[in-house]
Design an enzyme around this catalytic site. Structure first.
Site, PDB file in Angstrom:
ATOM      1  N   TYR A 130      57.563  74.775  39.028  1.00 48.79           N
ATOM      2  CA  TYR A 130      57.879  75.521  37.806  1.00 48.79           C
ATOM      3  C   TYR A 130      56.780  75.346  36.757  1.00 48.79           C
ATOM      4  CZ  TYR A 130      60.467  76.784  33.539  1.00 48.79           C
ATOM      5  OH  TYR A 130      60.868  77.341  32.345  1.00 48.79           O
ATOM      6  N   LYS A 166      54.259  78.232  35.221  1.00 46.09           N
ATOM      7  CA  LYS A 166      54.220  78.542  33.790  1.00 46.09           C
ATOM      8  C   LYS A 166      52.811  78.330  33.221  1.00 46.09           C
ATOM      9  CE  LYS A 166      58.525  79.712  33.384  1.00 46.09           C
ATOM     10  NZ  LYS A 166      58.898  81.115  33.118  1.00 46.09           N
ATOM     11  N   SER A 190      56.599  78.344  29.109  1.00 43.66           N
ATOM     12  CA  SER A 190      57.394  77.152  28.792  1.00 43.66           C
ATOM     13  C   SER A 190      56.458  76.082  28.255  1.00 43.66           C
ATOM     14  CB  SER A 190      58.089  76.621  30.050  1.00 43.66           C
ATOM     15  OG  SER A 190      58.649  75.332  29.826  1.00 43.66           O
TER      16      SER A 190
END
Length: 256
Positions: free
Chosen positions: A160, A164, A147
């Site tokens: 998160y 990533k 991401s």
């Protein structure tokens, strides 16, 4: 692929994790369109996974659905072996499975942190290790879906974003160590990808994205899928350890 642009992966086999919906579904469909036999991994939503398989078969492709809990290392290894056995080979693995909860960092419980790390990062480690064993010296392509939050964190996404960012580094490390075995490892880092209802659920965010992105639109699952098919194709045979950003150019905008 866009009109007039076709990549031929006929005779290959691909495993896509988290392929029962959203970006994963788009990736599975695009690989099938390119001629690859596709193993569709899902965790809970068998109905959605079966629909992806049905759609691929209706279009003349070959696909199968496998259930697996990717937070379990043994299950990851079993999944990869099952996909390779089903197809008789394994050329590409797309580590797409992941979760994206929203939780402020100051009050985040360790269990919440660990759940995201296990699902978004450790599963890719396990599936990559398993795939490398199956691919052996025949080579192959492994692609992590990361991401743009790997480098640009968002509030509430500390777990998160961290997972990533680690995925990007894992791909570089794996590219280094698996390269002599002709296994290429790359990441694709999407920006904001559209989904049904997103503009209604988050109208301000969608407007801000459209204003910030030089190409003025949200991404689609097909945009991410096209990048994955390219990295799996012979056109990318000398590309490994790379993070391909697919964000409509939003990362090019100054942050000051």
């Amino acid at each position: 692929m866009p009109d007039g642009v076709k990549l031929d992966l006929t005779g290959t086999a691909t495993l896509v994790t988290g392929a029962s919906g959203g970006i994963g579904r788009g990736i599975a469909l695009r690989f099938a369109e390119a001629g690859s036999a596709v193993a569709v991994q899902y965790h809970h939503n068998r109905e959605a996974a079966d629909e992806v398989v049905h759609q691929i078969e209706e279009a003349g492709g070959t696909a199968v659905a496998f259930a697996a809990d990717l937070t379990d290392d043994a299950a990851c290894h079993d999944l990869v072996r099952a996909a390779a056995t089903w197809a008789g080979r394994l050329d590409t693995v797309v580590n797409n499975a992941g979760i994206q909860p929203v939780e402020d960092l100051p009050g985040m419980a360790a269990d919440s942190w660990n759940a995201v790390i296990r699902t978004d990062l450790t599963s890719a480690f396990s599936c990559t290790q398993a795939a490398a064993g199956v691919m052996a010296d025949a080579g192959g392509s492994i692609i992590h879906i990361a991401s743009i939050e790997a480098t640009q964190p968002a509030p509430g996404h500390a777990h998160y974003s961290s997972a990533k960012a680690a995925l990007v580094m894992h791909a570089r490390a794996a590219a280094l160590e698996y390269g002599p075995r002709r296994i290429r490892v790359n990441t694709v880092s999407p920006g904001l990808i559209d989904r049904p209802g997103l503009a209604t659920d988050w109208p301000d965010g969608v407007r801000r994205w459209q204003h910030a992105a030089p190409l003025t639109r949200l991404g689609t699952p097909a945009d991410v899928a096209n990048a994955c098919v390219f990295l799996a194709s012979p056109l990318a045979s000398w590309i490994t350890g790379h993070n391909l950003v697919v964000d409509g150019g939003v990362s090019a905008r100054p942050t000051w």
